[in-house]
Design an enzyme around this catalytic site. Sequence first.
Site, PDB file in Angstrom:
ATOM      1  N   LYS A  79      50.881  29.880   4.283  1.00 31.38           N
ATOM      2  CA  LYS A  79      50.184  30.315   3.068  1.00 31.38           C
ATOM      3  C   LYS A  79      48.706  30.526   3.361  1.00 31.38           C
ATOM      4  O   LYS A  79      48.167  29.910   4.278  1.00 31.38           O
ATOM      5  CB  LYS A  79      50.313  29.234   1.983  1.00 31.38           C
ATOM      6  N   LYS A 135      63.318  19.336  -6.707  1.00 31.32           N
ATOM      7  CA  LYS A 135      62.666  19.766  -5.458  1.00 31.32           C
ATOM      8  C   LYS A 135      61.522  18.810  -5.117  1.00 31.32           C
ATOM      9  O   LYS A 135      60.598  18.626  -5.900  1.00 31.32           O
ATOM     10  CB  LYS A 135      62.128  21.192  -5.596  1.00 31.32           C
ATOM     11  N   ARG A 193      64.546  26.589  -1.950  1.00 30.85           N
ATOM     12  CA  ARG A 193      65.973  26.907  -2.088  1.00 30.85           C
ATOM     13  C   ARG A 193      66.782  26.347  -0.918  1.00 30.85           C
ATOM     14  O   ARG A 193      67.956  26.025  -1.058  1.00 30.85           O
ATOM     15  CB  ARG A 193      66.144  28.426  -2.243  1.00 30.85           C
ATOM     16  N   ASP A 234      58.499  30.175   3.948  1.00 32.29           N
ATOM     17  CA  ASP A 234      57.862  29.707   2.708  1.00 32.29           C
ATOM     18  C   ASP A 234      58.855  29.679   1.538  1.00 32.29           C
ATOM     19  O   ASP A 234      58.550  29.145   0.478  1.00 32.29           O
ATOM     20  CB  ASP A 234      56.662  30.614   2.387  1.00 32.29           C
ATOM     21  N   GLU A 269      61.240  27.750   1.074  1.00 27.11           N
ATOM     22  CA  GLU A 269      61.869  26.520   1.570  1.00 27.11           C
ATOM     23  C   GLU A 269      62.550  25.723   0.468  1.00 27.11           C
ATOM     24  O   GLU A 269      63.483  24.963   0.734  1.00 27.11           O
ATOM     25  CB  GLU A 269      60.828  25.650   2.282  1.00 27.11           C
ATOM     26  N   ASP A 274      53.704  21.857   0.869  1.00 20.81           N
ATOM     27  CA  ASP A 274      54.279  23.142   1.278  1.00 20.81           C
ATOM     28  C   ASP A 274      53.185  24.019   1.886  1.00 20.81           C
ATOM     29  O   ASP A 274      52.435  24.672   1.170  1.00 20.81           O
ATOM     30  CB  ASP A 274      54.915  23.834   0.061  1.00 20.81           C
ATOM     31  N   ASP A 294      54.189  20.468  -5.026  1.00 20.95           N
ATOM     32  CA  ASP A 294      55.503  21.079  -4.823  1.00 20.95           C
ATOM     33  C   ASP A 294      56.648  20.057  -4.886  1.00 20.95           C
ATOM     34  O   ASP A 294      57.798  20.394  -4.630  1.00 20.95           O
ATOM     35  CB  ASP A 294      55.505  21.830  -3.478  1.00 20.95           C
TER      36      ASP A 294
END
Length: 499
Positions: free
Chosen positions: A280, A268, A354, A350, A352, A273, A291
């Site tokens: 967030k 990933k 996956r 959020d 994201e 993010d 991230d």
Amino acid sequence: MEFFATSGSPEKARSSCAIAGVFQDGRLSSVAKRLDKASGGVIGRTVRRGDIAGKPGDVLLLTNLDGLKTQRVLLVGCGPQKSFGARQYRKALEAALGAIARTSIRDAVSYLSCESVSGTDSYYLARYGVEAAHEALYRFLELKTEGDDRPPALGKLGFAVNAREALADAERGVAHGAAIVIGMELTRRLGNLPPNICTPAYLADRARQLAREEKKIATRIVDEAAMKKLGMGGLLAVTSASDQPAKLIVIEYRGGANGTAPVALVGKGVTFDTGGISIKPAAAMDEMKFDMCGAASVFGTLLALARLELPLNVVGIVPTCENMPGGTATRPGDIVRTMSGRTVEILNTDAEGRMILCDALTYARRFNPETVIDIATLTGACVIALGTHITGLMSNDETLAGELLEAGGNADDRAWRLPLGEEYAEQLKSNFADLANVAGREGGAITAACFLAKFTDGLRWAHLDVAGTAYRSGKQKGATGRPVPLLMEFLIQRANGAR
Ligand code: BES
Ligand code: MN
Ligand code: ZN
């Protein structure tokens, strides 16, 4: 930093500093006893006087010892002798090297690896030793222009073994450890770089550089136009409001025979993010630069592999983008078509990770991989479940799960298995699409993995949720380089033909 193994006797070895252990209650380690004897009892007298108690982390530097060829002896507390295991060994060495890092000592030899350390051997002691040195000496200073942080002077470190017969094992441990820390160094650097520098394009450039520098590595970058053709609606949905173009980075390491099915590592790579429209909270949002640590661990593992020239084929696949809010951002409720053909209702922007991983996992199929492992800072829920010490592992294959757990144990980079299951997967039902991208708060690490599992049918697949382990928060904020040691141990075992 240069590392070596040695079987020379501690009394006669010439070095700037010899590191020797003292156990709890001032009990001298076997090497400390030998040095004591050769130096006319100075070490024993110092310890009896109470200058060092032998508690974990205690250090005492002795200089000008007559009768020894070494210029200094650094005594380090090792705790109770009977519980001196791999962890205690690493911690003691880290404490010793932390102390040396504050001096101008340029070279040292550690004799802690001469003691009997329960549950391990010369190979792992040398390898853990190199990793402990990396842990104690690593600094991320490239963006500081002032302050008194300086890179430590220590440039050469040896690991002693008792017997000549153990030297070859220790040398192999040093070589493997050195390659692993070169990989971890890259992983940590990419993680620590700020999100305005470490963009998807930056990662793509770094991947091209890997291909230039390592002759068995080739890199290819899939750009947004190609992603559209491939139908990567998940990745494109996440990147839609970013001014930074998304990239799908493919890094191939060919160390094995032509035609041998590769291991695919999918990382990933969300370079920042924000959460997107499901934004967030402000507190600690800066940490969402980490991230992309899954991606960074793929880079680090491939570099370490290339340096060790392991006879394997491994392909790294890194979907990388930013998750931003904005006028072109994905809205909660948007439905997109993923590369697999499945439609997904994005109920929370959020979630994201996956969305980009599902397309990367589908893309991975074109390499006919024998195993697929994804590495992702995927869920806060995993941090709640396992804390920050252990990586979450989920897999659709019992053997693979066992191999990864064992690799984590051997590498001292542990993982713990969480289940997958139809009950959890049912929570991902959507009224409007094939699948929703979230399934409520409960079991969040598991439902995230269940989402990925929908895209790995027929693949031998495991998922590592490194949200808690890939970086540290707070005063020690920074990337850890995990799970490069776990992945490298897994690959080394595979190259050894152990499986
Ligand atoms: N990158 C985060 C996961 C994360 C959270 C990593 C905290 C490290 C520390 C991920 O993209 C995310 O936001 N996950 C959500 C999922 C939720 C919306 C279902 C989470 O964990 O809250
Ligand atoms: Mn997120
Ligand atoms: Zn994320």
